[in-house]
Design an enzyme around this catalytic site. Structure first.
Site, PDB file in Angstrom:
ATOM      1  N   ASP D 146     -96.585 -20.734  -4.039  1.00 55.37           N
ATOM      2  CA  ASP D 146     -97.907 -20.143  -3.814  1.00 55.37           C
ATOM      3  C   ASP D 146     -98.956 -20.667  -4.780  1.00 55.37           C
ATOM      4  O   ASP D 146    -100.105 -20.872  -4.408  1.00 55.37           O
ATOM      5  CB  ASP D 146     -97.818 -18.621  -3.871  1.00 55.37           C
ATOM      6  CG  ASP D 146     -97.234 -18.053  -2.591  1.00 55.37           C
ATOM      7  OD1 ASP D 146     -97.386 -18.706  -1.546  1.00 55.37           O
ATOM      8  OD2 ASP D 146     -96.628 -16.982  -2.635  1.00 55.37           O
ATOM      9  N   SER D 200     -88.998  -9.155  -4.958  1.00 58.13           N
ATOM     10  CA  SER D 200     -90.454  -9.170  -4.840  1.00 58.13           C
ATOM     11  C   SER D 200     -90.829  -9.379  -3.387  1.00 58.13           C
ATOM     12  O   SER D 200     -90.086  -9.972  -2.619  1.00 58.13           O
ATOM     13  CB  SER D 200     -91.043 -10.270  -5.698  1.00 58.13           C
ATOM     14  OG  SER D 200     -90.833 -11.514  -5.073  1.00 58.13           O
TER      15      SER D 200
END
Lengths: 426, 426, 426, 426
Positions: D146, D200
């Protein structure tokens, strides 16, 4: 970890990683020139480590004796000086496999620099293993592709090797600083190295490349004095030279009927190319590290070889095989250019390419003339060219031209269906 | 359906399909030469149908007036004679889009013949619609690619059109039979057409191609007399010629500063190429219909254009865009070669290619010399070449060479993991 | 040449080529069913040639004994009846190599029919050589892909073989005509074959496919009775089944720890797939011959194998290798679908794929549940997955997250240069 | 330049670049959660700069109100708080274009996380321009993809923007350190955030992904509690659900006849997918930064959309177009996964893909059942499926099955030539 260090005093070497601080022995790719001599000394003084030098003859056209002398002068122990003639291995195991693919980067560049790096790196790793060295070092700058090619090869062969790239680490960032360092460390400086070179050169048996300074404006001509491997086309003979190159399984094996080892053959082609002004390329290319650069390449023998190989493939390689190779070539070229010679995907592509070359055997006749290479004839015991099939008259051959009607009709079927839809919608 | 027919007497036309028997009007691609004149007559006598002739000027270098006269002589009604100058459309809508992709078939061929066929076919279909014709005919043989290119284009544009390919249908399979037919039908035969041509030629503004007979042995040189569009490199001037070509969005628009229409520009480049011996290609290629054939191509202006376009792309095209284009080019070339110009996949690739050309604008300087084309300079208001980025000294620029360390490390990560596995297994 | 023939009386066989008229012995791919029995008789009566039958067990689920009996009944000499169990060879040398590539045609179809044809063709050619036959024949229709697959394979293995495709030659074009021919020739007709089948089926150890009639409207559901190899997901157990599949170098070798031969393993997977409603596919696909067709496929074991292989590759295959395979898979699938198994380009791709599988060894755990296949675990002694590398905490591992900054910066460099140009132009 | 700095005392921020030290205003991608709240505070304290928060509703399923409150609480000025509902833009301009290509990364992953990053980055840059900010910041870690996706997008849109990636810069490298920092800075800590999360999550309208901790061993099942967007197949209804999805030019526009906006449509599909246990994927994938990672993805609506789109393409997309798309999809997927949404090559591929979708219009009927998505019917006014062409009986249609003979013969020609060579050599 350098980013987390907390220290009151920044000693030399602070910006080195913890790992690197503890280096014991490093194998340096050493040319014997000023720059790698400075690196040699810098490694000794900065890391306090033992330096092993590796100097390879890849056909760059320089004597290797002086490199040994200079290494000794700079304090390298005789047993730490490695000098090797890699010309045959270079051409046989790197250049020829690459040429089997008709490899050109960005449509034009024959990858002369790129293809030499993996071999040098491989030898450094082998020497590191033999001498118990824990690190390797190279003299490539921080902006170029060569650092990537060296280091990817190092890591692919020896994953935990420590890598030192002085140009990215030191603060000798100007010519003046370099020369000062050399003088302070008793490194001999040739007179012509005092001033700054108007361009930088890389050379091996496949090519010479030049870049930098006088070449940096891509709108400006390459000055004549940059060329070292070729006569200018204008200065080449007014009569063409004709040669014959023989191939066996995709590799050139003889010139004008004389069998030659890989390196001897390329040397011979280089002479022929040189004399006929062949293989100059003025190119702006895209580097892997992200910017465009302008270089000048001279690949005299390689350029002849490229066309000769295409020539023999024309009659010995099947269409399906040829087109598949052509489709994959740009990716293969990119992998080599980017430094991924020792990667699974390059090896997979090589397996595919090599598979195609089984019958690429035969003879190509070429005309060399003032910069041009022209295939003027090809023959092969394995030829797929069938004169009976192409002759205008229809004979007792396999081809029935009425078959073409059906062939076209079925190839057209989906296009007709599309056209009917278009008509319906119109 | 011919295979199911049961008939006692085989009349002429028996082997035509039922559909074809009922043909009323056919649009023939008519050159005015002997072969298509024979076809014209054969269509009249065999099908008893009205013939419409279409003669296009694609820059083949022949007068069109005689074609009209001959058509009239052979009994074509004036309103059925269509003659059109397609040179601008040809270059603008076919040649230039193809050159945006740096298209080469099998690494070398600039597709001069292939690219002309779709346009001729398109015009035939338009004329068929305008005249109410229910069929089209062409003079391509049953062994070549052109029959495929014509017919795929016909079908893609008019799915129910009837297609007549006389060379696949008639029994005029020898030179003698053809000449007898001509004589019997009062078709004038030029003296030099009595004998058999030593090779066949196709020509348009982009190129001339020759194949057949004297060219059929790929081991033998192309005889000098085959060349028509270029001086031999040996006969070209001893001094190089320098020119500048301007591009806008991937298309050439000016030479030496003079704005030129597409066809005028290519004509100018052809003259420059001709004079400097540029663009000869002796090739053995793989035909779509399955065999290898040997041809000789002369593409003087196109060869210059090819290198010029690569030159301007070098500074204006991003790496990602350039490499994607290079990877897809062989497929694009194959589609055009095989006759799929009017196919969704060619149009999709064209959309991709055209998208890349938005900023391919600027000026290329070239040296033309005895067969060679050399890019010696390029400049552009849209240049992506950034001298600050490549200069050896580190300045106030975007590039921090320490970034290279991280770049290499992460690129190496998977290779190191592989090496660790290899070591574990060893 | 049929198009040039001139004959007053059209005898049976007129539309056969001259070559075919002189056929002496033909090897027929013979299933023992009604259609190939009619073909058998038709070959005898039309060509007056000796017929050799070849019946293969590819796992289609039919007894082969009756085929022998029927061949004898139809007058085939015992020495001309060949029956062979090819199941192991089929899975080992065709199915498994194809699955190494994760092959799917048009994104979904596992190519169960396509992959069987080359093997049958190869055996026919071998038998033709062994028996001195000069021709081969198959029962595929003139509209499908199978005729292409059979015939391309025949020609690739024996270039001068004569090929008879009865469905393209005879005039038995209706069910009625076929039955009449059968009755006239004393071919037994099973009661349920009197009426027309509502769909046609092809089956082997990899899959069963159905097409035609009730399936022809792609807007309509596939009727339940078409399925033969799988329970419907609704009828599958309410509890999932968990299995483990072991791979060695890309091929499955064991299920739940039990080593199995290729065919036994696929048979076991088929049972598991059947019971859990796995592997149904309703597809409209694009045939090589140019039209779209709608088929229903059941590939129970193959579907499990596909996911299992992807699962083991996930931890054992390098990214570069995996992405290269993924990029080439569609082309590889297309080649197999189109019938080019025995082509240089398929073999080149196979070399590339096989090269990648060296370390694809390990165990995959799968959950099978009501039509779904879920990889729920994989492990391998050759795993490239390194838990130390991915854990959130930074440990004593190779990955330094600061390297990411440089990695990103250099990857971004060309994009930034583009953005600067865009800003300048805005 | 950090590597050249010479300083006696290492103050906080020493390891920031000179550039970053002078940051005045930064736009933070702010979720309102603990981590980005810590980042917010860390930016204020470390850089002493003004912080602008940007919180987007991409369908992650969280209220945005609390994010505003928390930003205010942490001292952000009201005019510096930006909250935007991007759901429609996300689906219309990112998700749908990607689904036109049937995009799957590594054969399986529908790229739910990857496709959201460019949009967030674009909005941050727009806000930076609007507010005069000179920097942007994100909360992605230093090991993931990301960070690359965010930063490549930033740089591609605003080449001189300063980028802060706190996870790569700070020394809050343990959960304890983070919580201490939070407490010291009065950042509220929800009770359930005290302990460390067992995995997560990233979520948006297209998917939810989970990784880390309990998922890190790829041999172990994903625990049930990780799933948030889907019922387990076992818990899904025992009766299948049938739906119809309408497409216009490649994009879904209606469900069961009800026209819906892009986001509403995807929301509806998500509900259908959730209820039927659709779209779970347990994957080990190859990250761009070089390691393998294991993740769990839930893409309920996207999975339905994927199959539905393939279904409508089956009858409306030409073979040439479909195969070209399939060949390029892996590259397109890789570009998106790697963060190159805003790159010329992605845009070129998009142009190609979009060009293909012009007639991808029609209705697909699907069966959803316990994790499975089955296309059971498709219809279109633009269908290329022609029942006349595929029906077994030969009618008055375009297809003449005798054409197949010629089609096969010419396709076989090169294979026969190869076979003859092989025979000669044997």
């Amino acid at each position: 970890m350098r980013y987390k260090a907390r220290a009151l005093i920044l000693l030399p070497g602070f910006f080195m990683s913890t790992d690197q601080k503890s280096i014991k022995k490093v194998v340096l790719a050493y040319s014997g020139g000023l720059d790698t001599s400075i690196i040699l000394k810098w490694l000794q003084t900065t890391y306090g480590c033992e330096v092993v030098t590796f100097t390879a003859d890849l056909g760059q056209g320089e004597e290797l004796g002086p490199a040994r002398d200079k290494a000794l002068l700079l304090g390298i122990k005789p047993e730490n000086i490695f000098i090797e003639d890699l010309r045959e291995e270079f051409v046989r195991d790197y250049v020829f496999p690459m040429f089997r693919a008709n490899t050109q980067y960005e449509g034009l560049y024959l990858l002369g620099t790129s293809i030499a790096r993996p071999l040098i790196a491989k030898k450094q790793i082998e020497i590191a293993r033999a001498t118990g060295a824990d690190a390797v070092a190279h003299g490539a700058t921080g902006k170029g592709n060569d650092q990537v090619r060296f280091e990817l090869s190092y890591y692919a062969l020896e994953p935990d090797i420590k890598v030192i790239a002085p140009w990215r680490e030191w603060d000798l960032t100007s010519r003046t600083a370099l020369l000062e360092f050399a003088e302070k460390n008793q490194i001999p400086i040739a007179k012509d190295k005092r001033g700054e070179a108007p361009f930088s050169v890389d050379a091996n048996l496949l090519h010479a490349s030049s870049e930098g300074k006088v070449l940096e404006d891509p709108a400006q001509d390459v000055p004549d004095y940059v060329y070292s491997r070729t006569l200018s086309p204008e200065d080449a003979p007014n009569q063409p030279t004709f040669i014959e190159v023989d191939f066996v399984k995709g590799d050139a094996v003889a010139i004008d009927g004389e069998a030659l080892s890989p390196a001897s053959l390329l040397t011979r082609l280089n002479k022929l190319g040189h004399d006929n002004g062949i293989g100059r390329l003025d190119l702006v290319e895209n580097r892997f590290v992200g910017m465009k650069s302008r270089g000048m390449y001279e690949t005299p023998g390689g350029t002849i070889l490229y066309f000769a190989h295409r020539g023999i493939e024309q009659i010995t390689l099947d269409r399906g095989a040829a087109h598949l190779k052509d489709e994959l070539m740009p990716k293969y070229a990119e992998l080599i250019y980017n430094g991924f010679w020792f990667s699974p995907e390059r090896e997979m592509l090589q397996a595919l390419i090599d598979k195609s070359q089984e019958f690429v055997t035969g003879r190509v006749r070429l005309k060399l003339y003032k910069g041009g290479v022209y295939v003027v004839g090809r023959s092969s015991p394995h030829s797929l060219y069938d004169q009976d099939l192409v002759t205008f008259e229809e004979g007792a051959v396999a081809y029935d031209h009425h078959d073409a009607a059906g062939f076209i009709k079925l190839n057209a079927l989906r296009l007709r269906t599309l056209a009917k839809r278009a008509r319906k919608l119109a």
